[in-house]
Design a protein around this motif. Structure first.
Motif, PDB file in Angstrom:
ATOM      1  N   GLN A  29      -3.210   7.711   6.468  1.00 17.01           N
ATOM      2  CA  GLN A  29      -2.467   8.122   5.276  1.00 17.01           C
ATOM      3  C   GLN A  29      -1.453   7.036   4.957  1.00 17.01           C
ATOM      4  O   GLN A  29      -0.753   6.552   5.848  1.00 17.01           O
ATOM      5  CB  GLN A  29      -1.775   9.465   5.530  1.00 17.01           C
ATOM      6  N   HIS A  30      -1.379   6.627   3.695  1.00 17.59           N
ATOM      7  CA  HIS A  30      -0.648   5.402   3.369  1.00 17.59           C
ATOM      8  C   HIS A  30       0.858   5.500   3.617  1.00 17.59           C
ATOM      9  O   HIS A  30       1.529   4.484   3.778  1.00 17.59           O
ATOM     10  CB  HIS A  30      -0.916   5.007   1.907  1.00 17.59           C
ATOM     11  N   ARG A  31       1.411   6.714   3.683  1.00 19.87           N
ATOM     12  CA  ARG A  31       2.843   6.850   3.954  1.00 19.87           C
ATOM     13  C   ARG A  31       3.146   6.945   5.448  1.00 19.87           C
ATOM     14  O   ARG A  31       4.302   7.033   5.841  1.00 19.87           O
ATOM     15  CB  ARG A  31       3.385   8.088   3.232  1.00 19.87           C
ATOM     16  N   ASN A  46     -10.675   0.514   4.328  1.00 22.27           N
ATOM     17  CA  ASN A  46      -9.323   0.195   3.890  1.00 22.27           C
ATOM     18  C   ASN A  46      -8.889   1.177   2.808  1.00 22.27           C
ATOM     19  O   ASN A  46      -9.718   1.848   2.186  1.00 22.27           O
ATOM     20  CB  ASN A  46      -9.256  -1.237   3.347  1.00 22.27           C
ATOM     21  N   PHE A  47      -7.595   1.245   2.581  1.00 17.67           N
ATOM     22  CA  PHE A  47      -7.093   2.104   1.512  1.00 17.67           C
ATOM     23  C   PHE A  47      -7.635   1.614   0.166  1.00 17.67           C
ATOM     24  O   PHE A  47      -7.646   0.404  -0.116  1.00 17.67           O
ATOM     25  CB  PHE A  47      -5.560   2.092   1.490  1.00 17.67           C
ATOM     26  N   ASP A  48      -8.088   2.540  -0.647  1.00 15.92           N
ATOM     27  CA  ASP A  48      -8.613   2.258  -1.995  1.00 15.92           C
ATOM     28  C   ASP A  48      -9.790   1.284  -1.976  1.00 15.92           C
ATOM     29  O   ASP A  48     -10.042   0.580  -2.961  1.00 15.92           O
ATOM     30  CB  ASP A  48      -7.506   1.683  -2.897  1.00 15.92           C
ATOM     31  N   PHE A  57     -12.738   4.110  -3.181  1.00 11.73           N
ATOM     32  CA  PHE A  57     -12.247   5.138  -4.090  1.00 11.73           C
ATOM     33  C   PHE A  57     -10.727   5.141  -4.015  1.00 11.73           C
ATOM     34  O   PHE A  57     -10.141   4.731  -3.015  1.00 11.73           O
ATOM     35  CB  PHE A  57     -12.808   6.522  -3.730  1.00 11.73           C
ATOM     36  N   SER A  58     -10.127   5.593  -5.082  1.00  7.14           N
ATOM     37  CA  SER A  58      -8.668   5.605  -5.146  1.00  7.14           C
ATOM     38  C   SER A  58      -8.145   6.876  -4.481  1.00  7.14           C
ATOM     39  O   SER A  58      -8.403   7.989  -4.947  1.00  7.14           O
ATOM     40  CB  SER A  58      -8.211   5.543  -6.606  1.00  7.14           C
ATOM     41  N   CYS A  59      -7.431   6.688  -3.373  1.00  6.90           N
ATOM     42  CA  CYS A  59      -6.926   7.847  -2.621  1.00  6.90           C
ATOM     43  C   CYS A  59      -5.817   7.369  -1.702  1.00  6.90           C
ATOM     44  O   CYS A  59      -5.772   6.190  -1.312  1.00  6.90           O
ATOM     45  CB  CYS A  59      -8.058   8.481  -1.815  1.00  6.90           C
ATOM     46  N   ASN A  60      -4.903   8.272  -1.364  1.00  7.68           N
ATOM     47  CA  ASN A  60      -3.831   7.901  -0.447  1.00  7.68           C
ATOM     48  C   ASN A  60      -4.245   8.048   1.018  1.00  7.68           C
ATOM     49  O   ASN A  60      -3.422   7.908   1.914  1.00  7.68           O
ATOM     50  CB  ASN A  60      -2.573   8.733  -0.724  1.00  7.68           C
ATOM     51  N   HIS A  61      -5.515   8.359   1.256  1.00  7.40           N
ATOM     52  CA  HIS A  61      -6.065   8.408   2.613  1.00  7.40           C
ATOM     53  C   HIS A  61      -7.166   7.358   2.749  1.00  7.40           C
ATOM     54  O   HIS A  61      -7.821   6.991   1.771  1.00  7.40           O
ATOM     55  CB  HIS A  61      -6.662   9.788   2.922  1.00  7.40           C
ATOM     56  N   ARG A  62      -7.373   6.907   3.961  1.00  5.00           N
ATOM     57  CA  ARG A  62      -8.509   6.031   4.234  1.00  5.00           C
ATOM     58  C   ARG A  62      -9.809   6.841   4.178  1.00  5.00           C
ATOM     59  O   ARG A  62      -9.819   8.043   4.447  1.00  5.00           O
ATOM     60  CB  ARG A  62      -8.406   5.410   5.633  1.00  5.00           C
TER      61      ARG A  62
END
Length: 371
Positions: A123-125, A150-152, A155-160
């Motif tokens: 999760q990016h945070r 990797n992140f995004d 697909f665009s998401c705040n999770h890997r």
């Protein structure tokens, strides 16, 4: 607002495959711990439970429902793949941790198991580098590869994105491992005829290769050399050892003929075997040998001869001879026909049954062959 039961079960129903083994694929989300406001998932679940008159903590309720569902699927013989946002460090193996509780029901995190010690935040945070998402599998799911995107990346998401590559054939039960090359030994100490035949063949083979005289000569040479074996003597001994081994193996191959599966099985043929077993065990008891009374009662019930106890030794011997004669005739003229009729009836019955899997139907139509 769905309950946690709905989150798990509805995701799995569409993923069941009716092959020889069922594979349940589950996508699940575990609410975050208690936060602020009434719009969080945790608060919405709590409100829903309260509207139903139930005072339940959403995160623990999720775990209870999930573990119960997995246990039920496992009891039904299913393999399970669980993709979950656990909102908890899934590296932790404490007794109360998410990962350990899933281990207790036979599931392991596939990516961490393949790449131990190599983790990343999913999760990016998350600044601690701890994954909170995972893909858990049961032991019957063969995972060939797995990892994190990797992140995004796709697909665009705040999770890997998490991925695994599984062997679908093995996971669905279609994989059949190769049969072991090991064959049962023909020489058994309980079969006195086989033992006697084995010893005769071994003695004949030893005499053919002059093994006793050659061993005596080698022993004499060893004594003359004060117990020290030379290279030439070692070669002679190895040659003798190999020849003795070959003789014994050939003798074992010929000491007993195994006829398992040579007679087509059917319920009618089974009656002959059961009756002969009954007469034999009763005759054995008349000779003073120890026999199982429970086995005798079961055989009498199977062959429907409740008065077998009352027969004299002469009557038992006559019944055994007659059944052997009838068995040989049935084996020669009727066994194949009875087997074909039996399979026809089984196939007709199978069309009326609801099968959990294709394997169950195949097992029903191909019972074990009696010897």
């Amino acid at each position: 607002m769905p309950t946690s039961d709905d989150q798990v079960c509805k995701a799995s129903d569409a993923s069941r495959s009716r092959f020889s083994r069922d594979l349940v694929v589950v996508a699940a989300y575990r609410p975050n711990p208690l936060g602020t406001g009434e719009s969080t998932v945790w608060a919405q679940h709590r409100s829903f439970f309260r509207s139903q008159g139930r005072q339940r903590e959403p995160r623990e309720t999720f775990m209870v429902d999930l573990l119960r569902a997995i246990t039920q699927w496992r009891d039904e013989g299913c393999e399970v793949i669980l993709g979950v946002d656990a909102n908890e460090d899934i590296i932790s193996t404490k007794s109360s941790s998410f990962r350990q509780r899933l281990r207790d029901v036979g599931m392991e995190e596939a990516i961490l198991q393949r790449h131990p010690g190599r983790t990343a935040a999913t999760q990016h945070r998350n600044k601690r580098g701890k994954p909170i998402d995972g893909i858990f599998t049961t032991s019957g799911v063969t995972v060939q590869a797995g990892g994190y995107y990797n992140f995004d990346e796709f697909f665009s998401c705040n999770h890997r994105g998490l991925w695994i590559d599984i062997d679908l054939e093995k996971s669905l039960g279609g994989y059949k491992p190769q049969k072991t090359p090991y064959k049962p030994r023909k020489l058994t100490m309980l079969d006195t005829t086989a033992v006697r035949r084995y010893l005769q063949l071994v003695h004949k083979g030893y005499e053919e290769y002059s093994i006793p005289s050659r061993l005596a000569s080698l022993h004499h040479q060893l004594q003359l050399n004060e117990g020290t074996m030379t290279a030439t003597m070692g070669r002679h001994y190895n040659c003798l050892h190999h020849q003795m081994y070959v003789v014994r193996r050939k003798a074992e191959e010929k000491c007993r003929r195994v006829t398992n599966g040579s007679v087509p099985w059917s319920p009618k043929m089974q009656q002959f075997w059961d009756r002969q077993s009954l007469w034999k065990i009763l005759l054995k008891g008349r000779k003073g040998c120890r026999v199982s009374s429970r086995k005798i009662r079961r055989l009498m019930k199977k062959v429907e001869i409740p008065d077998a106890w009352t027969k004299t030794t002469t009557e038992l011997e006559a019944a055994l001879r007659q059944d052997r004669k009838d068995y040989l005739e049935a084996k020669t003229h009727y066994a194949a026909k009875w087997r074909k009729n039996f399979l026809t009836v089984q196939a007709a019955k199978s069309k009326k049954k609801q099968w959990r899997s294709r394997k169950a139907r195949v097992d029903y139509l191909t019972p074990e062959t009696a010897s």
